[in-house]
Motif scaffolding. Structure first.
Motif, short mmCIF file in Angstrom:
data_model
loop_
_atom_site.label_atom_id
_atom_site.label_comp_id
_atom_site.label_asym_id
_atom_site.label_seq_id
_atom_site.Cartn_x
_atom_site.Cartn_y
_atom_site.Cartn_z
N GLY A 12 0.80 -1.23 0.00
CA GLY A 12 0.00 0.00 0.00
C GLY A 12 0.83 1.27 0.00
N THR A 13 2.07 1.19 -0.47
CA THR A 13 2.97 2.34 -0.32
C THR A 13 2.58 3.55 -1.17
N MET A 14 2.01 3.33 -2.34
CA MET A 14 1.60 4.50 -3.13
C MET A 14 0.43 5.20 -2.45
N SER A 15 -0.49 4.43 -1.90
CA SER A 15 -1.58 5.03 -1.13
C SER A 15 -1.03 5.75 0.09
N LEU A 16 -0.06 5.15 0.76
CA LEU A 16 0.57 5.79 1.92
C LEU A 16 1.27 7.09 1.54
N LYS A 17 1.94 7.08 0.42
CA LYS A 17 2.61 8.30 -0.05
C LYS A 17 1.62 9.46 -0.14
N ASN A 92 4.78 -0.63 7.59
CA ASN A 92 3.63 -0.97 6.77
C ASN A 92 3.74 -2.42 6.32
N VAL A 93 2.68 -3.19 6.55
CA VAL A 93 2.70 -4.63 6.31
C VAL A 93 1.40 -5.08 5.64
N ARG A 94 1.41 -6.32 5.16
CA ARG A 94 0.18 -6.99 4.72
C ARG A 94 0.41 -8.48 4.85
N ASP A 95 -0.64 -9.28 4.66
CA ASP A 95 -0.47 -10.73 4.77
C ASP A 95 0.52 -11.21 3.72
N PHE A 96 1.33 -12.19 4.10
CA PHE A 96 2.43 -12.61 3.24
C PHE A 96 1.96 -13.08 1.88
N ASP A 97 0.95 -13.93 1.82
CA ASP A 97 0.57 -14.52 0.54
C ASP A 97 0.08 -13.46 -0.44
N GLU A 165 12.33 -8.21 13.38
CA GLU A 165 13.57 -7.46 13.67
C GLU A 165 13.28 -5.98 13.85
N ILE A 166 12.42 -5.44 13.00
CA ILE A 166 12.06 -4.03 13.13
C ILE A 166 11.35 -3.78 14.46
N ARG A 167 10.42 -4.65 14.80
CA ARG A 167 9.71 -4.52 16.07
C ARG A 167 10.67 -4.58 17.26
N ALA A 168 11.69 -5.44 17.16
CA ALA A 168 12.64 -5.60 18.25
C ALA A 168 13.64 -4.45 18.32
N THR A 169 13.85 -3.77 17.19
CA THR A 169 14.87 -2.72 17.12
C THR A 169 14.32 -1.34 17.44
N ILE A 170 13.14 -1.03 16.95
CA ILE A 170 12.57 0.30 17.11
C ILE A 170 11.72 0.33 18.38
N PRO A 171 11.96 1.25 19.29
CA PRO A 171 11.15 1.32 20.52
C PRO A 171 9.67 1.45 20.21
N ALA A 172 8.85 0.79 21.01
CA ALA A 172 7.41 0.75 20.76
C ALA A 172 6.80 2.14 20.66
N GLU A 173 7.29 3.08 21.48
CA GLU A 173 6.73 4.42 21.46
C GLU A 173 7.08 5.20 20.19
N ARG A 174 8.04 4.69 19.45
CA ARG A 174 8.44 5.34 18.19
C ARG A 174 7.79 4.66 16.98
N LEU A 175 7.27 3.46 17.14
CA LEU A 175 6.84 2.61 16.03
C LEU A 175 5.33 2.58 15.88
N THR A 176 4.86 2.76 14.65
CA THR A 176 3.46 2.55 14.30
C THR A 176 3.40 1.42 13.27
N VAL A 177 2.62 0.40 13.55
CA VAL A 177 2.42 -0.70 12.60
C VAL A 177 1.11 -0.44 11.87
N TRP A 178 1.18 -0.42 10.56
CA TRP A 178 0.01 -0.14 9.72
C TRP A 178 -0.18 -1.30 8.76
N ASN A 179 -1.30 -1.99 8.91
CA ASN A 179 -1.62 -3.09 8.01
C ASN A 179 -2.46 -2.57 6.87
N ILE A 180 -2.19 -3.04 5.66
CA ILE A 180 -2.93 -2.55 4.50
C ILE A 180 -4.44 -2.65 4.78
N GLY A 181 -5.13 -1.55 4.59
CA GLY A 181 -6.54 -1.50 4.91
C GLY A 181 -6.86 -0.79 6.22
#
Length: 219
Positions: A12-17, A92-97, A165-181
């Protein structure tokens, strides 16, 4: 910089842009800017250097940009997030398949068609410059995918490991996880702004991507 997007392309990166720009975090850098952006002549030489392994000043690389999503920056998420330690990070993530299928039908399909000389010369979008093909090969196909994209289960493991790895590296207060949709709310909350009243943009689905490069739409 106001946002660093660290998720892979085809999430969803173009939509995110567009959404980040609407929320006041623009202009937002995306692979499309190296293909047909007004600043491509200025920006592409930096990414050639980065793909070659040469050191760069990340503040210089992103001078004039307020956010980044998509490749090629996502391939260098560690370096970019370290260079801007106070900037919010968007995973930004989505289901793998669904993601794997989208990559197969878009960027891989375009790569294979270009290699075979089968991309239409009168396509709706100009083709990447030769230098950009090299950047894409080194940072994405040989970098993130380690030349193993056709090994679906290896890619699945890599995809999940990257997210963890990203979740473990970036502090939770700095990180937003956005699933497509997920829409506006997580992004607006991250930036501390109001949720827009207009619909969330939906841009660059598989068939739009394919037809822009002169490939046939899929049924």
């Amino acid at each position: 910089m106001k946002v660093i997007g660290v998720g892979f392309g085809r999430t969803g990166t173009m939509s995110l842009k567009q959404a980040l720009t609407d929320l006041g975090a623009g202009p937002c850098f995306h692979m499309i800017d190296l293909i047909m952006g007004e600043r491509k002549a200025r920006d592409l030489p930096y990414w050639v250097q980065i793909a070659d392994g040469s050191p760069v000043d990340w503040h210089e690389v992103f001078d004039g940009w307020e956010a980044t999503v998509d490749w090629p920056a996502a391939s260098k998420w560690r370096e970019v997030t370290a260079a801007f330690p106070d900037v919010p990070v968007l995973l930004n993530v989505r289901d793998f398949d669904g993601w794997y299928r989208s990559v197969e039908n878009t960027i891989l399909a375009v790569k294979l068609a270009a290699r075979a000389g089968e991309l239409a010369q009168d396509a709706n979008r100009e083709q990447p410059a030769p230098e950009l093909w090299g950047v894409i090969e080194r940072l994405i196909w040989e970098g993130d995918f380690q030349g193993r994209f056709e090994d679906r289960e290896w890619v699945r493991t890599m995809y999940d490991a990257r997210i963890e790895e990203i979740r473990a590296t970036i502090p939770a207060e700095r990180l937003t996880v956005w699933n497509i949709g997920d829409g506006w709310e997580p992004l607006a909350r991250m930036l501390g702004v109001a949720v827009p009243s207009h619909p969330f943009p939906r841009l660059h689905d598989t068939n739009e991507f394919r037809t822009e490069f002169g490939l046939p739409a899929l049924a």
